[in-house]
Scaffold this active site. Structure first.
Site, mmCIF file in Angstrom:
data_model
loop_
_atom_site.group_PDB
_atom_site.id
_atom_site.type_symbol
_atom_site.label_atom_id
_atom_site.label_comp_id
_atom_site.label_asym_id
_atom_site.label_seq_id
_atom_site.Cartn_x
_atom_site.Cartn_y
_atom_site.Cartn_z
ATOM 1 N N HIS A 1 0.974 -1.109 -0.154
ATOM 2 C CA HIS A 1 0.039 0.077 0.143
ATOM 3 C C HIS A 1 0.978 1.287 0.061
ATOM 4 C CE1 HIS A 1 -2.902 3.065 1.171
ATOM 5 N NE2 HIS A 1 -3.917 2.220 0.915
ATOM 6 N N GLU B 1 -3.841 2.915 -7.049
ATOM 7 C CA GLU B 1 -4.414 3.913 -5.843
ATOM 8 C C GLU B 1 -3.412 5.105 -6.244
ATOM 9 O OE1 GLU B 1 -4.690 2.872 -1.858
ATOM 10 O OE2 GLU B 1 -6.114 1.570 -2.316
#
Ligand code: G3P
Length: 222
Positions: free
Chosen positions: A93, A141
């Site tokens: 992430h 993302e």
């Protein structure tokens, strides 16, 4: 076809920690049960076991470390998280970026233990590189839109479609998810229309006054 996938990343918000994490997990399960949409959650490691005990939807770790049982103080042992009941894990992430070698090792661990791997990427080039590592999902993302309230699928749709193209040029069997700024059903629909097979989101649900209403809205246009 499979249901689109909605992953709620609990991150480290106080609204999604401890008892509140449990409540949010129950809401996610209720909306899954009503809609049939594949909703998964990624709580903090410390809350995993308590949440696993109250819901049946997929529960993912936010991160695992590529270690074997032994002397690694402060790290997250895959086997221990599995005992807590995880079904998979986020990897890399943008709030927990990793080196390429570590990502590769973690994906090997997920394959060994049959855990779902969701490999996150921050741009189109890194998404293409991720495809070579053969995770179960790639999740694009763009960091600038994270927690912004501006949905990547509506504000920067070309990032989503170009990522899908770049990933599929390497390996067209890897489904691509997208995240950052997703807050409502229109954002989800826009993502699916672009060819994404689901979304990841955090603040739009976690910080909402009525998280369950947001969850219901997210699945309303699928
Ligand atoms: O992993 C989900 C994520 O980073 C997006 O966060 O708050 O923009 O939904 P948010």
């Amino acid at each position: 076809a499979d249901s689109p996938k909605i992953i709620i990343n609990f991150k480290t918000y106080s609204e999604s920690s401890g008892e509140k994490a449990k409540q949010l997990a129950i809401h996610a399960e209720e909306v899954h049960d009503l809609s049939g949409v594949d909703i998964a959650i990624a709580p903090q490691a410390v809350d995993l076991k308590a949440i696993r005990d109250v819901v049946n939807i997929p529960v993912y770790a936010q991160h695992i470390d590529p270690i074997s049982p032994g002397n690694s103080t402060g790290l997250y042992l895959p086997e221990a998280l599995m005992e807590a009941g995880i079904n998979g894990t986020l990897i890399n992430h943008s709030e927990k970026p990793l080196k390429l070698a570590a990502i590769d090792e973690i994906i090997e661990i997920t394959k060994k233990y049959d855990l779902t791997s969701i490999l996150c990427s921050n741009n189109i080039r890194t998404s293409a590189a991720c495809a070579a590592l053969n995770p179960d999902f790639i999740a694009i993302e763009p960091p600038a839109l994270i927690a912004s309230g501006y949905a990547v699928s509506q504000c920067e749709p070309e990032i989503v479609s170009n990522t899908i193209a770049a990933v599929h040029e390497i390996n067209d069997s890897i489904p691509v998810l997208c995240g950052a700024g997703i807050t409502n059903g229109d954002d989800v629909k826009a993502a699916l229309d672009l060819g994404a097979e689901g979304v990841l989101l955090a603040s739009g649900v976690v910080k909402a006054e009525d998280s369950k209403a947001v969850l219901e809205d997210l699945v309303s246009k699928i």
